[in-house]
Write a protein that holds these residues in place. Structure first.
Motif, PDB file in Angstrom:
ATOM      1  N   ILE A 145      99.378 -22.897  50.579  1.00 41.59           N
ATOM      2  CA  ILE A 145     100.008 -21.629  49.705  1.00 41.59           C
ATOM      3  C   ILE A 145     100.148 -22.023  48.328  1.00 41.59           C
ATOM      4  N   VAL A 146     100.210 -21.250  47.395  1.00 43.16           N
ATOM      5  CA  VAL A 146     100.246 -21.329  45.960  1.00 43.16           C
ATOM      6  C   VAL A 146     101.356 -20.149  45.773  1.00 43.16           C
ATOM      7  N   TRP A 147     102.619 -20.466  45.369  1.00 41.71           N
ATOM      8  CA  TRP A 147     103.611 -19.527  45.087  1.00 41.71           C
ATOM      9  C   TRP A 147     104.005 -19.637  43.776  1.00 41.71           C
ATOM     10  N   THR A 148     103.635 -18.777  42.683  1.00 39.17           N
ATOM     11  CA  THR A 148     103.953 -18.886  41.290  1.00 39.17           C
ATOM     12  C   THR A 148     105.272 -17.824  41.197  1.00 39.17           C
ATOM     13  N   LEU A 149     106.173 -18.681  40.422  1.00 39.75           N
ATOM     14  CA  LEU A 149     107.527 -18.422  40.496  1.00 39.75           C
ATOM     15  C   LEU A 149     107.983 -18.514  38.932  1.00 39.75           C
ATOM     16  N   PRO A 150     108.992 -17.855  38.460  1.00 38.97           N
ATOM     17  CA  PRO A 150     109.553 -18.091  37.425  1.00 38.97           C
ATOM     18  C   PRO A 150     110.263 -19.382  37.558  1.00 38.97           C
ATOM     19  N   ASP A 151     110.638 -20.387  36.487  1.00 36.35           N
ATOM     20  CA  ASP A 151     111.000 -21.600  36.497  1.00 36.35           C
ATOM     21  C   ASP A 151     112.447 -21.852  37.413  1.00 36.35           C
ATOM     22  N   ASP A 152     113.275 -21.017  37.009  1.00 36.81           N
ATOM     23  CA  ASP A 152     114.468 -21.108  37.868  1.00 36.81           C
ATOM     24  C   ASP A 152     114.470 -20.924  39.203  1.00 36.81           C
ATOM     25  N   PHE A 153     113.695 -19.703  39.736  1.00 35.70           N
ATOM     26  CA  PHE A 153     113.134 -19.529  40.887  1.00 35.70           C
ATOM     27  C   PHE A 153     112.624 -20.853  41.609  1.00 35.70           C
ATOM     28  N   ALA A 154     111.595 -21.366  40.793  1.00 39.95           N
ATOM     29  CA  ALA A 154     110.891 -22.465  41.487  1.00 39.95           C
ATOM     30  C   ALA A 154     111.815 -23.626  41.704  1.00 39.95           C
ATOM     31  N   ASP A 155     112.677 -23.967  40.981  1.00 37.77           N
ATOM     32  CA  ASP A 155     113.678 -25.141  41.099  1.00 37.77           C
ATOM     33  C   ASP A 155     114.589 -24.724  42.258  1.00 37.77           C
ATOM     34  N   GLU A 156     115.019 -23.583  42.589  1.00 41.22           N
ATOM     35  CA  GLU A 156     116.043 -23.038  43.519  1.00 41.22           C
ATOM     36  C   GLU A 156     115.103 -23.378  44.918  1.00 41.22           C
TER      37      GLU A 156
END
Length: 410
Positions: free
Chosen positions: A234-245
């Motif tokens: 999988i490759v899941w692209t997210l805003p930085d804060d979502f990715a950290d969470e």
């Protein structure tokens, strides 16, 4: 320092290796300086890499041309692509699903682990490239009237009429040549990992556009026959804060989140392996060439992973550069400045158009502005209903048109 090499390629990965092999096939032996060591085949094959590269038909054609494709220990072809919006009715389906290993004429492309591909490239270079050096560190690069001088960490010095920089996104060659870099920070990150799903992928690559960004399920080969068809990268692209969470979640929490956010696209996520997070930034070298020097692959450009085209446009760089060099060599010219400019002219505009298109699509698909939601849903529906438009999209993704007019045309 007594001998001047015709060409030195700095970087022995996929794009640098492909460039060396295309030249060797035409009788031009490059010196390849690779920072990586010779890989242990048994060790590489025993471990499943959680990431895969989506190889286009053009890239597969080039790998067959230089004899690399037959050396791949494993890969997973895909025969269909399914793209849709979570919050809407728009979707596109290219190709078709297949419940068995598909015949080659059905393939839209194939997913290959980077480690498996690099191993095959390296094995072929050992056989075909006479001056292939591994575990080499370049410490200095200087231009003089006759070409470029290259200083290595062990004190060795080389001179080259042509230097090809294929040394990745943080290119030392680009830096030493004082070529500027345009940078676009998406303020996003991608989470990648390998997952096992309850339902088989049926050789279909899937991408769902979520309010936070796209989530791609990419079919990958399994180490175990009993699990073949159930593993995806999988490759899941997210805003930085979502990715950290999301990265901070434990595996059980992450499996539940992924199952829910994917709308159970392949049922429950049963296993998760090797999660990693990396920032997303687009990069474009302000120049692709200088006298006696050319950049290819990630040294010249890095685009958004949205369409999985980064590796493919790098391979097209290699093909176009080799084609113009070999064309002029037949006329008794080597690495003339106008020759290199022809390469830059053919590749820079196309690559930047691809980069900006991916940026625009990423912005459009993540927008929650109601008219844009309607427009993207309507657009996907219209494309899906038009066989002509679908064929145009598939031809673009295949990449074969970019090889037309070169000696590598399929």
């Amino acid at each position: 320092m007594n001998e001047t090499k015709d060409v030195v390629i700095i970087g022995g990965g996929l794009v640098g290796g492909l460039t060396a092999l295309l030249l060797a096939q035409a009788g031009v032996q490059a010196t390849v300086l690779d920072a990586a060591p010779i890989q242990d085949e048994a060790q590489v094959l025993a471990v499943a890499n959680p990431r895969v590269l989506a190889l286009s038909q053009a890239t597969m054609h080039l790998l067959r041309t230089v004899g690399v494709w037959d050396k791949l220990a494993r890969h997973m072809p895909y025969t269909g692509m399914h793209v849709w919006n979570k919050n809407g009715y728009g979707e596109i389906m290219f190709g078709q699903a297949s419940d068995r290993f598909p015949a080659a004429e059905q393939w839209l492309g194939s997913m290959v682990e980077p480690s498996i591909l690099n191993l095959a490239i390296q094995q072929q270079m050992v056989q075909q490239v006479q001056d292939y050096r591994t575990q080499v560190k370049v410490t200095r690069l200087e231009q003089d009237v006759q070409g470029w001088r290259i200083q290595l960490a062990d004190g060795t010095q080389l001179k080259a009429k042509l230097v090809i920089g294929a040394d990745g996104a943080n290119s030392f060659v680009r830096e030493q040549a004082m070529i500027g870099l345009d940078l676009l920070d998406y303020r996003q990150a991608a989470i990648s990992c390998a997952i096992k799903t309850a339902q088989p992928h049926l050789h279909v690559a899937r991408q769902i556009f979520l309010p936070t960004g796209p989530l791609a399920y990419l079919p990958m080969a399994s180490l175990h026959a009993a699990e073949q068809g159930f593993w995806q990268s999988i490759v899941w692209t997210l805003p930085d804060d979502f990715a950290d969470e999301y990265s901070a979640l434990d595996d059980e929490q992450f499996k539940q989140l992924l199952t829910r956010e994917s709308h159970y696209m392949l049922g429950e996520v049963l296993e998760v392996r090797s999660r990693a997070q990396f920032p997303l930034k687009a990069r474009s070298a302000q120049l692709y060439v200088k006298p006696g020097l050319a950049l290819v692959g990630d040294a010249a450009h890095v685009i958004h992973p949205l369409a999985g085209q980064g590796v493919n446009i790098g391979c097209l760089d290699a093909a176009v550069l080799c084609d113009v060099l070999l064309h002029d060599l037949q006329r008794g010219v080597w690495a003339h400045e106008q020759t290199l400019q022809r390469y830059a002219h053919r590749r820079k505009g196309q690559n930047e158009a691809m980069m900006h298109s991916m940026s625009a699509i990423g912005w459009l698909e993540s927008s929650e502005f109601s008219p844009l939601i309607w427009a993207r849903n309507f657009g996907l529906k219209q494309v899906n209903q038009s066989e002509l438009l679908k064929q145009m999209f598939m031809q673009q993704a295949a990449g074969l048109q970019a090889l037309q007019g070169t000696r590598y045309a399929a």
